[in-house]
Motif scaffolding. Structure first.
Motif, PDB file in Angstrom:
ATOM      1  N   GLY A 172      44.071  54.315  31.332  1.00 52.09           N
ATOM      2  CA  GLY A 172      43.772  52.615  31.239  1.00 52.09           C
ATOM      3  C   GLY A 172      42.695  52.186  31.165  1.00 52.09           C
ATOM      4  O   GLY A 172      41.953  52.841  31.623  1.00 52.09           O
ATOM      5  N   GLY A 173      42.988  51.064  31.455  1.00 51.99           N
ATOM      6  CA  GLY A 173      40.956  50.261  31.209  1.00 51.99           C
ATOM      7  C   GLY A 173      41.200  50.231  32.763  1.00 51.99           C
ATOM      8  O   GLY A 173      41.603  49.731  33.274  1.00 51.99           O
ATOM      9  N   GLU A 174      40.606  49.386  32.491  1.00 52.72           N
ATOM     10  CA  GLU A 174      40.052  48.686  33.909  1.00 52.72           C
ATOM     11  C   GLU A 174      40.458  46.822  34.468  1.00 52.72           C
ATOM     12  O   GLU A 174      40.558  46.466  33.468  1.00 52.72           O
ATOM     13  CB  GLU A 174      38.528  48.385  34.197  1.00 52.72           C
ATOM     14  CG  GLU A 174      38.007  48.425  35.568  1.00 52.72           C
ATOM     15  CD  GLU A 174      36.487  48.542  36.173  1.00 52.72           C
ATOM     16  OE1 GLU A 174      35.697  49.123  37.011  1.00 52.72           O
ATOM     17  OE2 GLU A 174      35.717  47.524  34.871  1.00 52.72           O
ATOM     18  N   ILE A 175      41.559  47.244  35.389  1.00 52.75           N
ATOM     19  CA  ILE A 175      42.213  45.570  35.744  1.00 52.75           C
ATOM     20  C   ILE A 175      41.261  44.358  37.275  1.00 52.75           C
ATOM     21  O   ILE A 175      41.960  42.846  36.450  1.00 52.75           O
ATOM     22  CB  ILE A 175      43.073  45.758  35.997  1.00 52.75           C
ATOM     23  CG1 ILE A 175      43.403  46.779  37.302  1.00 52.75           C
ATOM     24  CG2 ILE A 175      43.963  46.975  34.740  1.00 52.75           C
ATOM     25  CD1 ILE A 175      45.054  47.054  37.768  1.00 52.75           C
ATOM     26  N   CYS A 176      40.317  44.834  37.060  1.00 51.65           N
ATOM     27  CA  CYS A 176      40.102  44.089  38.139  1.00 51.65           C
ATOM     28  C   CYS A 176      38.543  42.790  37.754  1.00 51.65           C
ATOM     29  O   CYS A 176      38.007  43.473  36.518  1.00 51.65           O
ATOM     30  CB  CYS A 176      39.565  45.113  39.440  1.00 51.65           C
ATOM     31  SG  CYS A 176      40.714  45.301  40.133  1.00 51.65           S
ATOM     32  N   ASP A 177      38.257  42.529  38.888  1.00 53.36           N
ATOM     33  CA  ASP A 177      37.164  41.286  38.628  1.00 53.36           C
ATOM     34  C   ASP A 177      35.947  42.012  37.996  1.00 53.36           C
ATOM     35  O   ASP A 177      35.699  43.225  38.818  1.00 53.36           O
ATOM     36  CB  ASP A 177      37.386  40.679  39.913  1.00 53.36           C
ATOM     37  CG  ASP A 177      37.918  39.648  40.504  1.00 53.36           C
ATOM     38  OD1 ASP A 177      38.481  39.416  39.530  1.00 53.36           O
ATOM     39  OD2 ASP A 177      37.988  39.083  41.380  1.00 53.36           O
ATOM     40  N   GLY A 178      35.206  42.214  36.877  1.00 56.57           N
ATOM     41  CA  GLY A 178      34.021  42.268  37.251  1.00 56.57           C
ATOM     42  C   GLY A 178      34.461  43.143  35.683  1.00 56.57           C
ATOM     43  O   GLY A 178      33.240  44.491  36.059  1.00 56.57           O
ATOM     44  N   ALA A 179      35.371  43.411  34.967  1.00 57.61           N
ATOM     45  CA  ALA A 179      36.527  44.798  34.315  1.00 57.61           C
ATOM     46  C   ALA A 179      35.122  44.869  33.102  1.00 57.61           C
ATOM     47  O   ALA A 179      34.863  44.015  32.602  1.00 57.61           O
ATOM     48  CB  ALA A 179      37.394  44.089  33.727  1.00 57.61           C
ATOM     49  N   ARG A 180      34.876  46.485  32.718  1.00 57.94           N
ATOM     50  CA  ARG A 180      34.115  46.988  32.135  1.00 57.94           C
ATOM     51  C   ARG A 180      35.129  46.946  31.051  1.00 57.94           C
ATOM     52  O   ARG A 180      36.504  46.732  30.960  1.00 57.94           O
ATOM     53  CB  ARG A 180      33.384  48.011  31.826  1.00 57.94           C
ATOM     54  CG  ARG A 180      32.141  47.961  33.172  1.00 57.94           C
ATOM     55  CD  ARG A 180      32.422  48.701  34.097  1.00 57.94           C
ATOM     56  NE  ARG A 180      33.198  49.406  35.572  1.00 57.94           N
ATOM     57  CZ  ARG A 180      32.413  50.397  35.558  1.00 57.94           C
ATOM     58  NH1 ARG A 180      31.631  50.818  36.320  1.00 57.94           N
ATOM     59  NH2 ARG A 180      33.171  50.373  37.341  1.00 57.94           N
ATOM     60  N   VAL A 181      34.563  46.825  29.635  1.00 60.87           N
ATOM     61  CA  VAL A 181      35.422  46.763  27.889  1.00 60.87           C
ATOM     62  C   VAL A 181      35.938  48.342  28.207  1.00 60.87           C
ATOM     63  O   VAL A 181      35.030  49.077  28.084  1.00 60.87           O
ATOM     64  CB  VAL A 181      34.943  46.452  26.882  1.00 60.87           C
ATOM     65  CG1 VAL A 181      35.326  46.693  25.902  1.00 60.87           C
ATOM     66  CG2 VAL A 181      34.159  45.022  27.194  1.00 60.87           C
ATOM     67  N   CYS A 182      37.117  48.604  27.408  1.00 58.02           N
ATOM     68  CA  CYS A 182      37.810  49.208  27.019  1.00 58.02           C
ATOM     69  C   CYS A 182      37.944  49.235  25.360  1.00 58.02           C
ATOM     70  O   CYS A 182      38.925  48.210  24.617  1.00 58.02           O
ATOM     71  CB  CYS A 182      39.045  49.774  27.126  1.00 58.02           C
ATOM     72  SG  CYS A 182      40.091  51.350  26.963  1.00 58.02           S
ATOM     73  N   ASP A 183      37.554  50.539  24.595  1.00 59.54           N
ATOM     74  CA  ASP A 183      37.764  50.411  23.002  1.00 59.54           C
ATOM     75  C   ASP A 183      38.471  50.901  22.214  1.00 59.54           C
ATOM     76  O   ASP A 183      39.335  51.337  22.839  1.00 59.54           O
ATOM     77  CB  ASP A 183      36.144  50.883  22.430  1.00 59.54           C
ATOM     78  CG  ASP A 183      36.643  50.582  21.487  1.00 59.54           C
ATOM     79  OD1 ASP A 183      37.476  50.783  20.452  1.00 59.54           O
ATOM     80  OD2 ASP A 183      35.006  50.627  21.286  1.00 59.54           O
ATOM     81  N   TYR A 184      39.386  50.864  21.862  1.00 63.07           N
ATOM     82  CA  TYR A 184      41.013  50.991  21.236  1.00 63.07           C
ATOM     83  C   TYR A 184      40.356  52.104  21.187  1.00 63.07           C
ATOM     84  O   TYR A 184      41.174  52.827  20.288  1.00 63.07           O
ATOM     85  CB  TYR A 184      41.148  49.746  20.351  1.00 63.07           C
ATOM     86  CG  TYR A 184      42.592  50.287  20.219  1.00 63.07           C
ATOM     87  CD1 TYR A 184      44.044  50.635  21.087  1.00 63.07           C
ATOM     88  CD2 TYR A 184      42.919  49.907  18.570  1.00 63.07           C
ATOM     89  CE1 TYR A 184      44.931  50.571  20.528  1.00 63.07           C
ATOM     90  CE2 TYR A 184      44.887  50.372  18.062  1.00 63.07           C
ATOM     91  CZ  TYR A 184      45.197  50.422  18.741  1.00 63.07           C
ATOM     92  OH  TYR A 184      46.360  50.802  18.637  1.00 63.07           O
ATOM     93  N   ALA A 185      39.640  52.200  19.813  1.00 64.71           N
ATOM     94  CA  ALA A 185      39.071  53.224  19.308  1.00 64.71           C
ATOM     95  C   ALA A 185      38.594  54.334  19.686  1.00 64.71           C
ATOM     96  O   ALA A 185      39.684  55.982  20.414  1.00 64.71           O
ATOM     97  CB  ALA A 185      38.201  53.246  18.806  1.00 64.71           C
TER      98      ALA A 185
END
Length: 265
Positions: free
Chosen positions: A186-199
């Protein structure tokens, strides 16, 4: 699966016998528990307290005498860490609840795998049949640190929650020699979320397919980089749609069917 969502995901419920935690690594920076407490005006989130309302949740029954939590994957301590030091005095009682509910399936994720072995119940043996142990990791550093420790602990099933994924992870070297049953990303879901790369997501999925490991993309995070385009500010609903449309899940272990029992609970 019926609608693209694994049954064990649709029937997952949290059990938080204690509340409160302390940050231990970079994945904890934007922790949903701390942000959720702050939004409700709750103070002292770094103080671990036994829950007055949740501790005996798996033992509660409805008016027909059946357990309220049934046919579910019960995920333990999502607002704390099951193996956090402050909970040492309560953990044996929590283990006894899991022992009594042998008809139910429990998943215990932790960021403190170094504490697992010394805090298992005396009758653990090679593992309780109804308990899956897991670690939560966020990048290559925490993968390399926590997953080998998890694999060294006897258990019927070992899983990894790769969330929030904030960096690429090469899973192949470890997956090829150690048995990990499932990776839930999972990616980050909260305030200040950092980017998750699809790759990064595709790389982990490919490793799971090569090594016969279940892969489930839980959410894509609030900010997803895909094919050079940044999708930002995604709601949880939009995240779910993206993951469902991508159809990346590779389910080897269905989780719930093997533990269904003949008794009603």
């Amino acid at each position: 699966m019926s609608d693209g969502i694994p049954e064990f995901v649709k029937h997952s419920v949290p059990w938080n016998p204690w509340h409160g935690c302390r940050r231990v690594s970079e994945g904890c920076l934007n922790c949903y528990m701390f942000q959720g407490d702050a939004g409700r005006g709750v103070e002292g989130s770094d103080v671990v307290r036994r829950s007055k309302t949740q501790f005996d949740l798996p033992l509660r029954k409805d008016r027909n005498g059946r357990y309220k939590l049934r046919d579910s994957l019960i995920i333990v301590s999502l607002t704390s860490d099951f193996f956090i030091e402050e909970a040492d005095e309560w953990r044996d009682e929590a283990w006894s609840i899991m022992r009594r509910r042998r008809d139910a399936l429990f998943e215990i994720p932790t960021k403190r795998p170094e504490r697992i072995l010394e805090h298992l119940p005396a009758d653990w043996g090679e593992g309780y049949p109804n308990v899956r142990l897991a670690v939560s990791v966020e990048n290559q550093r925490t993968w390399d640190l926590r997953v080998p420790i998890l694999c060294s602990v006897p258990a019927k099933r070992h899983d990894v929650f790769l969330a929030p994924m904030i960096g690429p992870v090469d899973c192949d070297p470890l997956l090829s020699v150690n048995r990990i049953d499932g990776i839930y990303l999972g990616g980050e879901i909260c305030d200040g979320a950092r980017v998750c790369d699809y790759a990064w997501v595709l790389q982990v999925r490919d490793s799971c397919i090569r090594n016969g490991v279940t892969f489930h993309w839980r959410n894509c995070g609030r900010n997803l980089l895909r094919d050079g385009e940044l999708l930002s500010g995604l709601t949880l609903e939009n995240q779910g749609r993206i993951c469902t449309a991508a159809d990346l899940d590779h389910i080897v272990d269905e989780v719930l069917p093997p533990v269904r029992q003949t008794t009603l609970f």
